[in-house]
Design a protein around this motif. Structure first.
Motif, PDB file in Angstrom:
ATOM      1  N   THR A  50      -6.602  -7.862  -4.706  1.00  0.00           N
ATOM      2  CA  THR A  50      -8.272  -6.915  -4.745  1.00  0.00           C
ATOM      3  C   THR A  50      -8.504  -7.169  -4.010  1.00  0.00           C
ATOM      4  O   THR A  50      -9.503  -6.405  -3.321  1.00  0.00           O
TER       5      THR A  50
ATOM      6  N   ARG B 242       1.470  -1.156  -0.145  1.00  0.00           N
ATOM      7  CA  ARG B 242      -0.360  -0.301   0.191  1.00  0.00           C
ATOM      8  C   ARG B 242       1.098   1.406  -0.410  1.00  0.00           C
ATOM      9  O   ARG B 242       0.179   2.353  -0.078  1.00  0.00           O
TER      10      ARG B 242
ATOM     11  N   GLY C 119      -3.431  -5.638  -4.734  1.00  0.00           N
ATOM     12  CA  GLY C 119      -3.079  -5.431  -5.490  1.00  0.00           C
ATOM     13  C   GLY C 119      -2.869  -5.967  -6.952  1.00  0.00           C
ATOM     14  O   GLY C 119      -3.712  -7.191  -6.127  1.00  0.00           O
TER      15      GLY C 119
ATOM     16  N   LYS D 131      -4.919   1.832  -2.302  1.00  0.00           N
ATOM     17  CA  LYS D 131      -4.833   0.457  -2.355  1.00  0.00           C
ATOM     18  C   LYS D 131      -4.330   0.759  -3.690  1.00  0.00           C
ATOM     19  O   LYS D 131      -4.120   1.639  -4.255  1.00  0.00           O
ATOM     20  N   ARG D 132      -3.117  -0.498  -3.873  1.00  0.00           N
ATOM     21  CA  ARG D 132      -2.471  -1.076  -5.008  1.00  0.00           C
ATOM     22  C   ARG D 132      -3.079  -0.149  -6.570  1.00  0.00           C
ATOM     23  O   ARG D 132      -3.503  -0.949  -6.552  1.00  0.00           O
ATOM     24  N   PRO D 133      -2.596  -0.086  -7.719  1.00  0.00           N
ATOM     25  CA  PRO D 133      -3.374   0.453  -8.568  1.00  0.00           C
ATOM     26  C   PRO D 133      -3.162  -1.256  -9.136  1.00  0.00           C
ATOM     27  O   PRO D 133      -2.286  -1.973  -9.526  1.00  0.00           O
ATOM     28  N   LYS D 134      -4.175  -1.271 -10.332  1.00  0.00           N
ATOM     29  CA  LYS D 134      -4.154  -2.090 -11.197  1.00  0.00           C
ATOM     30  C   LYS D 134      -2.990  -2.457 -11.708  1.00  0.00           C
ATOM     31  O   LYS D 134      -3.062  -0.784 -12.252  1.00  0.00           O
ATOM     32  N   GLU D 135      -2.805  -3.382 -12.165  1.00  0.00           N
ATOM     33  CA  GLU D 135      -1.642  -3.184 -13.715  1.00  0.00           C
ATOM     34  C   GLU D 135      -1.999  -2.996 -15.413  1.00  0.00           C
ATOM     35  O   GLU D 135      -3.499  -3.464 -15.449  1.00  0.00           O
TER      36      GLU D 135
ATOM     37  N   TRP E 175       4.029   1.545  -5.924  1.00  0.00           N
ATOM     38  CA  TRP E 175       3.192   0.359  -7.272  1.00  0.00           C
ATOM     39  C   TRP E 175       4.162   0.731  -8.607  1.00  0.00           C
ATOM     40  O   TRP E 175       4.128   0.092  -9.125  1.00  0.00           O
TER      41      TRP E 175
ATOM     42  N   PRO F  19       2.985   4.340  -1.862  1.00  0.00           N
ATOM     43  CA  PRO F  19       2.695   4.232  -3.418  1.00  0.00           C
ATOM     44  C   PRO F  19       4.135   4.473  -4.075  1.00  0.00           C
ATOM     45  O   PRO F  19       4.133   3.685  -5.092  1.00  0.00           O
TER      46      PRO F  19
ATOM     47  N   GLN G 152      -7.884   4.891  -1.347  1.00  0.00           N
ATOM     48  CA  GLN G 152      -6.945   5.313  -1.792  1.00  0.00           C
ATOM     49  C   GLN G 152      -5.671   5.012  -1.726  1.00  0.00           C
ATOM     50  O   GLN G 152      -4.120   5.724  -2.554  1.00  0.00           O
TER      51      GLN G 152
END
Length: 229
Positions: free
Chosen positions: A192, A14, A198, A169-173, A19, A16, A167
């Motif tokens: 998820t 988590r 992620g 949370k790791r963004p999707k690949e 990421w 940033p 906010q």
């Protein structure tokens, strides 16, 4: 110290600034930190039993010791589950999706249990160690340790806050592939749904599933063309 290690392993996905790192690298870091924490837990247990035996103090009689030992056992099981199911590429995605909620819940449960064990431990130590002046008179040692306990509680609350905020949370690949229910669990379902946050990088099993899905779609298209002829 074990609690701090556990907190870092929980939020490692988590942060940033992580990421941009590959999911495999983050998995390895996550597993490495958990392994270090497990080694420290074992060393701590051995030291406590040796100290008790040397001082002729009974073992495993207090709630602190019961909860602490339960936390260590659960942590070892959690580490083995994560290593064989989520780190090694042997387990199918369906099994990972099935076990991920358990992995997530047990991780948070263990972390909360460790926080409770620390708070009970410092209180127990003060009651036995502070005799003159007594702990009930709130000497400077008691004030210092009580403050430390509050800081531990704040630390635990901060970890839980980061874990539960979308906010963080790791963004999707960007190259992730979504698999429909009839083809398996969605890619990254383990991320998820969990503390491990992620989406997973594409593994060989995912690529094979993607290729199989394309073959099925091609076969359906070919069958549709024949039916219209």
């Amino acid at each position: 110290h074990r609690g701090a290690e556990g907190g870092k392993t929980i939020i490692v996905y988590r942060l940033p600034w992580t990421w941009k790192c590959s999911k495999l690298l983050m998995k390895s870091i996550h597993a490495g930190l958990n392994t270090v924490a497990a080694i420290l837990a074992i060393i701590s247990l051995v030291a406590v039993f040796d100290f008790h035996n040397a001082r002729k103090i009974p073992n495993m009689y207090s709630l602190h010791s019961w909860v602490g030992l339960a936390a260590v056992i659960l942590y070892m099981l959690q580490l083995l589950l994560g290593f064989f199911v989520f780190l090694l590429p042997w387990a199918p995605l369906s099994l990972r999706a099935l076990l991920m909620p358990i992995h997530v819940y047990s991780g948070l449960l263990i972390f909360g249990t460790v926080i409770a064990t620390v708070l009970m431990g410092v209180t127990e130590k003060l009651i036995f160690a502070l005799q003159s002046p007594a702990y009930s008179t709130l000497p400077p040692e008691g004030v210092f340790t009580n403050t430390f306990g509050l800081l531990v509680l704040v630390f635990g609350a901060l970890i839980f806050w980061i874990v539960t905020r979308p906010q963080w949370k790791r963004p999707k690949e960007p190259n992730s592939v979504l698999l429909h229910p009839n083809g398996g669990a969605p890619e990254g379902a383990e991320g998820t749904m969990a503390v491990n946050f992620g989406n997973m990088d594409k593994s060989d099993s995912e690529l094979n599933s993607e290729a199989a899905a394309r073959k099925r779609n091609f076969a359906l298209d070919e069958a549709g063309q024949r039916s219209t002829m």
